[in-house]
Design a protein around this motif. Structure first.
Motif, short mmCIF file in Angstrom:
data_model
loop_
_atom_site.label_atom_id
_atom_site.label_comp_id
_atom_site.label_asym_id
_atom_site.label_seq_id
_atom_site.Cartn_x
_atom_site.Cartn_y
_atom_site.Cartn_z
N TYR A 44 0.84 -1.26 -0.09
CA TYR A 44 0.01 0.02 0.00
C TYR A 44 1.06 1.29 -0.16
O TYR A 44 2.22 1.30 0.45
CB TYR A 44 -0.82 0.14 1.15
CG TYR A 44 -1.79 -1.14 1.25
CD1 TYR A 44 -3.02 -0.88 0.36
CD2 TYR A 44 -1.83 -2.21 1.98
CE1 TYR A 44 -4.20 -1.50 0.62
CE2 TYR A 44 -2.90 -3.04 2.22
CZ TYR A 44 -4.22 -2.91 1.26
OH TYR A 44 -4.85 -3.74 1.19
N PRO A 45 0.27 2.26 -0.43
CA PRO A 45 1.11 3.53 -0.46
C PRO A 45 1.28 4.11 1.16
O PRO A 45 0.35 3.91 1.80
CB PRO A 45 0.34 4.59 -1.29
CG PRO A 45 -0.99 4.03 -0.99
CD PRO A 45 -1.12 2.49 -1.07
N LEU A 46 2.47 4.61 1.29
CA LEU A 46 2.74 5.24 2.61
C LEU A 46 2.83 6.89 2.32
O LEU A 46 2.70 7.55 3.23
CB LEU A 46 4.15 4.95 3.19
CG LEU A 46 4.18 3.57 3.62
CD1 LEU A 46 5.47 3.15 3.87
CD2 LEU A 46 3.22 3.22 4.64
N ALA A 47 2.73 7.23 0.95
CA ALA A 47 2.39 8.60 0.78
C ALA A 47 2.15 8.44 -1.22
O ALA A 47 2.75 7.49 -1.68
CB ALA A 47 3.61 9.30 0.78
N GLY A 48 1.11 9.31 -1.42
CA GLY A 48 0.92 9.30 -2.71
C GLY A 48 0.52 10.36 -3.31
O GLY A 48 -0.27 11.12 -2.51
N VAL A 49 0.76 10.78 -4.40
CA VAL A 49 0.45 12.30 -4.82
C VAL A 49 -0.17 12.02 -6.37
O VAL A 49 0.70 11.41 -7.33
CB VAL A 49 1.52 13.26 -4.85
CG1 VAL A 49 1.24 14.60 -5.84
CG2 VAL A 49 2.05 13.52 -3.56
N ALA A 106 7.03 25.50 -4.52
CA ALA A 106 6.00 26.12 -3.69
C ALA A 106 4.71 25.32 -3.45
O ALA A 106 4.01 25.01 -2.65
CB ALA A 106 5.63 27.23 -4.11
N ALA A 107 4.29 24.43 -4.77
CA ALA A 107 3.27 23.80 -4.58
C ALA A 107 3.22 22.53 -3.91
O ALA A 107 2.76 22.17 -3.02
CB ALA A 107 2.92 23.14 -6.10
N GLY A 108 4.74 21.96 -3.96
CA GLY A 108 5.06 21.01 -2.97
C GLY A 108 5.06 21.22 -1.39
O GLY A 108 4.59 20.42 -0.64
N ASP A 109 5.39 22.45 -1.10
CA ASP A 109 5.33 23.03 0.16
C ASP A 109 3.97 22.96 0.79
O ASP A 109 3.50 22.63 1.96
CB ASP A 109 6.09 24.27 0.47
CG ASP A 109 7.70 24.16 0.21
OD1 ASP A 109 8.02 23.08 0.12
OD2 ASP A 109 8.19 25.22 0.01
N ILE A 110 3.06 23.46 -0.13
CA ILE A 110 1.66 23.84 0.33
C ILE A 110 1.01 22.19 0.66
O ILE A 110 0.58 21.85 1.68
CB ILE A 110 1.00 24.40 -0.61
CG1 ILE A 110 1.16 25.54 -0.75
CG2 ILE A 110 -0.50 24.18 -0.47
CD1 ILE A 110 0.49 26.47 -1.83
N ALA A 111 1.35 21.07 -0.16
CA ALA A 111 1.10 19.87 -0.26
C ALA A 111 1.49 19.23 1.00
O ALA A 111 0.49 18.65 1.90
CB ALA A 111 1.30 19.11 -1.42
N ALA A 112 2.89 19.46 1.34
CA ALA A 112 3.20 18.75 2.69
C ALA A 112 2.92 19.63 3.91
O ALA A 112 2.46 18.78 4.71
CB ALA A 112 4.93 19.10 2.58
N ARG A 113 2.40 20.72 3.67
CA ARG A 113 1.87 21.22 5.02
C ARG A 113 0.53 20.90 5.21
O ARG A 113 -0.27 20.69 6.47
CB ARG A 113 1.85 22.71 4.84
CG ARG A 113 3.25 23.77 5.07
CD ARG A 113 3.12 24.98 5.59
NE ARG A 113 2.42 25.59 4.30
CZ ARG A 113 3.24 26.42 3.37
NH1 ARG A 113 4.47 26.14 3.36
NH2 ARG A 113 2.50 27.02 2.51
N ARG A 148 6.05 16.46 -0.39
CA ARG A 148 6.75 17.49 -0.94
C ARG A 148 7.40 17.34 -2.08
O ARG A 148 7.18 17.80 -3.42
CB ARG A 148 7.49 18.30 -0.22
CG ARG A 148 7.92 19.50 -0.54
CD ARG A 148 9.05 20.11 0.56
NE ARG A 148 10.07 19.53 0.37
CZ ARG A 148 11.12 19.40 -0.75
NH1 ARG A 148 11.05 20.24 -1.60
NH2 ARG A 148 12.21 18.61 -0.31
N VAL A 149 8.17 16.35 -2.26
CA VAL A 149 9.23 15.96 -3.14
C VAL A 149 8.23 15.22 -4.43
O VAL A 149 8.46 15.78 -5.59
CB VAL A 149 10.04 14.70 -2.73
CG1 VAL A 149 10.83 14.32 -4.20
CG2 VAL A 149 11.55 15.44 -1.91
N PHE A 150 7.58 14.56 -4.07
CA PHE A 150 6.57 13.88 -5.12
C PHE A 150 5.75 15.11 -5.90
O PHE A 150 5.55 14.83 -7.09
CB PHE A 150 5.60 12.80 -4.76
CG PHE A 150 6.27 11.41 -4.35
CD1 PHE A 150 7.59 11.33 -5.06
CD2 PHE A 150 5.79 10.42 -3.32
CE1 PHE A 150 8.05 9.87 -4.79
CE2 PHE A 150 6.31 9.38 -3.28
CZ PHE A 150 7.59 9.02 -4.00
N THR A 151 5.21 15.92 -5.15
CA THR A 151 4.46 16.98 -5.79
C THR A 151 5.17 17.70 -6.56
O THR A 151 4.89 18.27 -7.56
CB THR A 151 3.55 17.85 -4.60
OG1 THR A 151 3.06 17.06 -3.94
CG2 THR A 151 2.94 19.05 -5.24
#
Length: 327
Positions: free
Chosen positions: A235-240, A287-294, A314-317
């Motif tokens: 299963y995913p542990l993080a998915g974007v 910046a989009a990655g930072d928003i997703a991570a928050r 953040r990295v995947f985004t």
């Protein structure tokens, strides 16, 4: 681990299936592909008296383009059929990418889209054997009154870990739900509650029957990126998921959603909206990655640390936004 005893019910149509759910609502489970239910029953997470086997309902299978560009997908359509569909590959590639990452080919041949949408939330304490769960005093989600993920709270923080829902959220998908009072439709984004225990708005006598992809979401460039321990099955542990439409080099529209880091899959609206009307570069993607991570709220629901999973969001985004903009 052996299965508990149960009676298998095989309805001949949707109306009969809903009638069975209504009759045995307090002690019945739905079997679609069985890839999640059967292991859970072996772990004694569920011990229903009745199991409703939907696999004979051919009307709930298939990918059917409709007039006006809407595409209807039956809830029993297998993930492998979605992965290989020429129509979906051409017009909704983010969904085929997400479906292709689920488990292994054998499990994708059995698992269904409806099952992935309704996938039980999971965590390090809940998805274990009865002996394990008994040893730690059970939890809010099953037989206890404590959340081991967030011990001071009263909410279950088990994470939702389906791969296709973030892609479907990006596509503004709707689902059809059958009940004794007929059928109703609702946006998928309204289906999840954000509570790991009661994680979906589906009554005991209701059944997800179809998924509808709107015509206006067709032909977006789409990608899905997934973190898991074993690349062939977990299963995913993080998915974007990211979809994007461009015009004259600028982003005309963009949507970003994530899974496995909250009790529900989430559409990160602010991250998508900030891209609209702009030319994507490293700074904007960051910046989009930072928003997703928050927005991500991973807690200790798996073997990997919450900090690492948030960083991978953040990295995947960032990577997915750059890839979608360059295709």
């Amino acid at each position: 681990m052996s299965l508990p005893q149960f009676r298998l019910l095989r309805p001949r149509g949707i109306d009969e299936a809903v009638a069975c759910l209504s009759k045995h609502a307090s002690n019945i489970r739905v079997l679609a592909g069985g890839t999640d239910l059967i292991p859970s029953m072996r772990q004694k997470l569920f011990e229903p008296e009745y199991v409703l086997d939907l696999r004979g309902l051919a009307e709930l299978r298939g990918i059917r383009p409709q007039a006006g560009g809407v595409v209807e997908i039956g809830a029993l359509t297998t993930l492998s059929a979605i992965e290989k569909s020429p129509c979906l590959r051409q017009h909704f590639p983010v969904l085929t990418e997400a479906a292709a990452t689920v488990a292994s080919p054998v499990l994708r041949n059995m698992g269904t889209l409806g099952g992935n949408i309704c996938l039980d939330t999971r965590c390090l304490w809940y998805n274990q054997s009865l002996t394990w769960r008994k040893g730690c005093g059970f939890c809010i989600k099953k037989d206890g009154d404590l959340c081991h993920v967030a011990p001071g709270g009263t909410k279950c923080w088990a994470a939702f870990s389906g791969d296709t829902p973030p892609a479907l959220l990006c596509l503004n998908a709707e689902i059809e739900i059958a009940s004794p009072n007929g059928s109703r439709r609702m946006p998928l984004r309204e289906f999840y509650t954000g509570d790991g225990e009661n994680y979906r708005k589906l009554r005991a006598n209701e059944l997800v029957t179809r998924v509808l992809l709107p015509a206006e979401s067709a032909d977006y460039r789409g990608l899905y990126r997934k973190l898991r321990v074993r690349g062939s099955i977990d299963y995913p542990l993080a998915g974007v998921a990211v979809v994007m439409k461009r015009s004259n080099g600028h982003v005309a529209d963009a949507r970003i959603a994530m899974t496995a880091v909250n009790p529900a899959p989430i559409l990160v609206q602010r991250a998508g909206e900030m891209l609209i009307g702009r030319v994507v570069d490293e700074v904007l993607a960051e910046a989009a990655g930072d928003i997703a991570a928050r927005t991500a709220k991973p807690l200790t629901t798996s073997a990997l640390t919450p900090e690492y999973r948030r960083e991978m969001i953040r990295v995947f985004t960032k990577r997915a936004v750059l890839a979608a903009a360059s295709n």
